[in-house]
Design an enzyme around this catalytic site. Sequence first.
Site, PDB file in Angstrom:
ATOM      1  N   LYS A 182       0.694  -1.326   0.099  1.00 29.92           N
ATOM      2  CA  LYS A 182       0.255  -0.460   0.284  1.00 29.92           C
ATOM      3  C   LYS A 182       1.208   1.196   0.149  1.00 29.92           C
ATOM      4  O   LYS A 182       2.264   1.412   0.208  1.00 29.92           O
ATOM      5  CB  LYS A 182      -1.086   0.090   1.005  1.00 29.92           C
ATOM      6  CG  LYS A 182      -1.924   0.968   1.316  1.00 29.92           C
ATOM      7  CD  LYS A 182      -3.096   0.909   2.736  1.00 29.92           C
ATOM      8  CE  LYS A 182      -4.728   1.877   2.627  1.00 29.92           C
ATOM      9  NZ  LYS A 182      -4.665   1.495   3.760  1.00 29.92           N
TER      10      LYS A 182
ATOM     11  N   SER B 239     -10.026   1.322   2.555  1.00 30.18           N
ATOM     12  CA  SER B 239      -9.336   2.194   1.637  1.00 30.18           C
ATOM     13  C   SER B 239      -8.084   1.715   0.820  1.00 30.18           C
ATOM     14  O   SER B 239      -7.458   2.083  -0.054  1.00 30.18           O
ATOM     15  CB  SER B 239      -8.032   3.306   3.201  1.00 30.18           C
ATOM     16  OG  SER B 239      -7.085   2.902   3.408  1.00 30.18           O
TER      17      SER B 239
ATOM     18  N   SER C 293     -10.319  -1.236   6.668  1.00 26.55           N
ATOM     19  CA  SER C 293      -9.109  -1.060   5.344  1.00 26.55           C
ATOM     20  C   SER C 293      -8.593  -1.918   4.860  1.00 26.55           C
ATOM     21  O   SER C 293      -8.098  -2.337   3.513  1.00 26.55           O
ATOM     22  CB  SER C 293      -8.142   0.117   5.330  1.00 26.55           C
ATOM     23  OG  SER C 293      -9.413   1.137   5.378  1.00 26.55           O
TER      24      SER C 293
HETATM   25  N1  GLN Z   1     -13.275   3.221   6.128  1.00 27.01           N
HETATM   26  C1  GLN Z   1     -12.685   3.572   7.498  1.00 27.01           C
HETATM   27  C2  GLN Z   1     -12.767   5.238   7.336  1.00 27.01           C
HETATM   28  O1  GLN Z   1     -12.087   6.004   6.358  1.00 27.01           O
HETATM   29  C3  GLN Z   1     -11.461   3.011   7.719  1.00 27.01           C
HETATM   30  C4  GLN Z   1     -10.377   3.458   6.899  1.00 27.01           C
HETATM   31  C5  GLN Z   1      -8.850   2.098   7.169  1.00 27.01           C
HETATM   32  O2  GLN Z   1      -9.135   1.407   8.076  1.00 27.01           O
HETATM   33  N2  GLN Z   1      -8.050   3.337   7.276  1.00 27.01           N
HETATM   34  O3  GLN Z   1     -12.095   5.745   7.990  1.00 27.01           O
END
Ligand code: GLN
Length: 493
Positions: free
Chosen positions: A79, A154, A178
């Site tokens: 990532k 994400s 994410s």
């Molecule tokens: N979807 C969640 C957010 O927008 C989690 C994101 C993540 O785990 N980085 O914060």
Amino acid sequence: MSSELTSATAIARDVAAGSRTAVSVAEEFLARIAESDGEIHAFNTVMTDEALAQATAVDEAAAAGQDVGPLAGVPIALKDNMCTRGVRTTCSSKMLENWVPPYDAAVVEKLRAAGAVAVGKTNLDEFAMGSSTENSAFGPTRNPLDPSRVPGGSSGGSAAAVAAGFSAVSLGSDTGGSIRQPAALCGLVGVKPTYGAVSRYGLVAFASSLDQIGPFSRDVADAAAVFDVIAGHDGRDSTSIPEELPSMSDAVATSMADGIDGLRVGLVTELSGRGLDAFEPEVVTAGAAAADALAAAGAKVDEVSIPTAVAGLSAYYMIAPAEASSNLARYDGVRYGLRETGPNTASMMAASRTAGFGDEVKRRIMLGTYALSAGYYDAFYGKAQRIRTLMIQEFDQVYADFDVLISPTSPCVAFEFGAKADPLTMYYNDVCTIPSNLTGHPAMSVPFGLGAHGMPIGVQIMAPAMGEADMFRAAVALQAAAPQAGPETGASS
Ligand code: GLN
């Protein structure tokens, strides 16, 4: 695409035995990237030269009879919020578009020492804020199983990379889901470790009390192999846990040999989705069917209520933006990245932040700054922290009677681009995954059949802190019982 050709454990075994070279494996994966990533956009940066050089080094070590490591020649995608020395690390933000870190993240060092070959940096929602990868400043990633749909987020690029056969495994980061949610939406295994089990050194911070790095893979054994390499104490991360976890590969082997007789499994009522319109019916059914499958495999399964679990979403969307507003203060046009001009320092900084951040990141910074501001701190941030404490107490009580808990991973399967344009609708995707981030507990998603539109469903397994071995044991049983073993790739078969 045969699983033997893409399985990380099979590749490592073959490269160590000399029946495949790391260079030939890297070339196969890089060729699939060249052919199909134009459509999928899993990568922000493909590391062709670096990957071939790393693979050559692995082959030379193997030829010299040296120990080539447990992930010898395994192509892995990272990532793009993990620092890679000499390779830009953008967080899919204009703010860091050309930022080249001078050091490797701890996980990157460990992977390299284990013989893994990094093939590229994957797309994400800007600074990891989102659930669809639509918030990337460089355009969205497509789901390889159906390119009209999102891969989740994400870490959508890391999920898509594995689902498309661009890498055997990948790393994501999980602050509120994410890793687990994109794993569910792409038909993969995804693991969020216990907070502190994997070093965050070199991970660009989003919400530091919640962030953890973990693997994506096609099967549970591959996830365990990567987990074992990246876990472990690191003095450069002050939250790193000194105690050693047992080997997850051993836990997987034990579970395969001995089953899960007597494992105490709880289906969490509040996260099961029953009676909630926002949950797709197939997803609710899959959660219940997973409970039945574990019972049939010998587990002792009960339903259990954890009332604070539903409050997790609200608490998270106070705590995570609050921490983000502080962490992202460093992007000011001086210390990192993008710099605009202005008549004085304050306006230069304002112009840099205005140009460098996208809408969702700005929304989080404003929300977080508000939640932390004098006069509102106690009503918002303080209250969220109290909910977090209550939730930890409730989960700890429940874990006195259960080894693992289960629920669906995501209320819905992969959705179409633009389907969740309203931020609150998008945030609801994280309802099942957030509790384990707030408690610091490990959790993982395992594919369990197909739902609406033939898209994969993921079932989440949660465990108490440092309880990964039982979590992996349950995951093996779930994988064996899953109505469908896993998706065929659309992009590369
Ligand atoms: N979807 C969640 C957010 O927008 C989690 C994101 C993540 O785990 N980085 O914060």
